[in-house]
Design an enzyme around this catalytic site. Structure first.
Site, mmCIF file in Angstrom:
data_model
loop_
_atom_site.group_PDB
_atom_site.id
_atom_site.type_symbol
_atom_site.label_atom_id
_atom_site.label_comp_id
_atom_site.label_asym_id
_atom_site.label_seq_id
_atom_site.Cartn_x
_atom_site.Cartn_y
_atom_site.Cartn_z
ATOM 1 N N ASP A 157 -40.358 -22.018 -49.178
ATOM 2 C CA ASP A 157 -39.849 -20.898 -49.975
ATOM 3 C C ASP A 157 -39.820 -19.621 -49.122
ATOM 4 O OD1 ASP A 157 -38.770 -19.863 -52.321
ATOM 5 O OD2 ASP A 157 -40.716 -19.308 -53.158
ATOM 6 N N VAL B 221 -49.459 -11.262 -59.719
ATOM 7 C CA VAL B 221 -50.344 -10.935 -58.601
ATOM 8 C C VAL B 221 -50.998 -9.583 -58.878
ATOM 9 C CG1 VAL B 221 -50.519 -10.563 -56.114
ATOM 10 C CG2 VAL B 221 -48.843 -12.184 -57.016
ATOM 11 N N GLY C 246 -47.343 -7.357 -58.838
ATOM 12 C CA GLY C 246 -46.023 -7.952 -59.031
ATOM 13 C C GLY C 246 -46.120 -9.263 -59.773
ATOM 14 N N GLU C 247 -44.966 -9.935 -59.914
ATOM 15 C CA GLU C 247 -44.935 -11.197 -60.638
ATOM 16 C C GLU C 247 -43.797 -12.046 -60.123
ATOM 17 O OE1 GLU C 247 -45.512 -12.811 -65.209
ATOM 18 O OE2 GLU C 247 -45.330 -10.666 -64.781
ATOM 19 N N GLY C 248 -44.025 -13.354 -60.059
ATOM 20 C CA GLY C 248 -43.003 -14.275 -59.573
ATOM 21 C C GLY C 248 -43.141 -15.618 -60.236
ATOM 22 N N GLY C 249 -42.476 -16.619 -59.655
ATOM 23 C CA GLY C 249 -42.451 -17.938 -60.247
ATOM 24 C C GLY C 249 -43.801 -18.612 -60.290
ATOM 25 N N MET C 250 -44.710 -18.233 -59.390
ATOM 26 C CA MET C 250 -46.026 -18.855 -59.367
ATOM 27 C C MET C 250 -47.074 -18.008 -60.078
ATOM 28 S SD MET C 250 -46.281 -20.765 -55.664
ATOM 29 C CE MET C 250 -45.434 -19.520 -54.703
ATOM 30 N N LYS D 162 -53.670 -14.143 -57.271
ATOM 31 C CA LYS D 162 -52.467 -14.728 -57.864
ATOM 32 C C LYS D 162 -52.910 -15.539 -59.074
ATOM 33 C CE LYS D 162 -49.181 -16.170 -55.169
ATOM 34 N NZ LYS D 162 -48.016 -15.335 -55.582
#
Length: 271
Positions: A131, A23, A16-20, A38
């Site tokens: 968060d 992954v 997956g992928e996010g603001g940080m 990450k």
């Protein structure tokens, strides 16, 4: 990135992928176990002060050892790639479970207790999540609960000025991939976060209340067409307690009211 080897980690697939950052699933070739990597954004590495701060925070977080917190194994820099090696938490994230509909009260309370146990361990160590949201909670098929990314918001954004902290938080930067992500994460900010003020563990307690409300109702507590609408709701709109299931115990209703008090001096002080 898939197929590459970073240090002793063989990258197998993207999770997956996010603001940080993105992954990936990887194999630790030294210990023969699967982990989550990450990968931090490229622009991150260009800021030496930020990198040093993140490294310090990662060492603190790695000291956390609790069955309801996904562990951090290490922070590595290899050929310009900066990444965290983390425990691979099995199962669906809580947002996936909620998308199927409201959770039965007993199931929601079991998950909530486990989240609270992990948060208490971190809070006792002086670490705030900042968060907490359903996407940061994993629930395995046998009911084991893991809170992800505990404390990484501070490591990523740091202790900057109030406005800068809010705008640079993973919650907001994750939104750049699409409006749905923005609304899904900003919705769990405490009023003090929405105002760009400093936060403490009581902010996590607000977010915990928002997550429990969503588990019980299947609906986000606050959401709007824009970030501003969502944050305005957090600051001004009272929760609709009538959406709670009829079988919600009075003690749980009181718990939610105490968690979701906009005045943090009146909010529950300990998870």
């Amino acid at each position: 990135m898939i197929g590459k080897t970073l240090a002793h980690y063989e990258v197998l697939s993207k999770l997956g992928e996010g603001g940080m950052g993105a992954v990936y699933l990887a194999k630790d070739t030294k210990l023969g176990r699967e982990v989550a990597l990450k990968i931090l954004p490229d622009q991150f590495a260009k800021d030496q002060e930020r990198m040093a701060r993140f490294h310090r925070e990662a060492r603190t977080l790695a000291a956390l050892n609790h069955p309801n917190i996904a562990a951090i194994h290490g922070f590595e820099s290899v050929d310009g790639v900066n990444f965290l090696a983390m425990e691979l938490a099995e199962g669906d994230d809580l947002s996936t479970l909620i998308a199927r509909g409201p959770l039965p009260v007993d199931e929601a309370l079991k998950i909530a207790r486990d989240i609270a146990r992990g948060m208490e361990e971190a809070h006792q160590s002086g670490i705030i999540h900042r968060d907490l949201k359903p996407a940061n909670v994993k629930v395995s098929q046998d009911g084991k609960v893991k809170v992800l990314d505990f404390g990484l918001a501070r490591a990523f954004a740091g202790e900057s000025t109030a406005e800068e902290e809010t705008l640079n938080s993973p919650t907001i930067t994750a939104a750049m991939t699409g409006a749905g992500v923005i609304l899904g994460t900003a919705a769990y900010m405490s009023p003090e976060q929405a105002r760009g003020m400093g936060v403490d563990r009581r902010s996590d307690i607000w977010s915990f209340g928002a997550v429990l409300y969503e588990m019980l109702t299947g609906k986000r507590l606050f959401q709007g067409e824009t970030i501003s609408d969502t944050l305005a709701g957090i600051l001004k709109t009272d929760p609709d307690w009538d959406t709670l299931p009829d079988d919600t115990p009075d003690t749980v209703r009181l718990l939610l009211v105490r968690c979701l008090d906009r005045d943090r001096t009146q909010r529950l002080q300990d998870i």
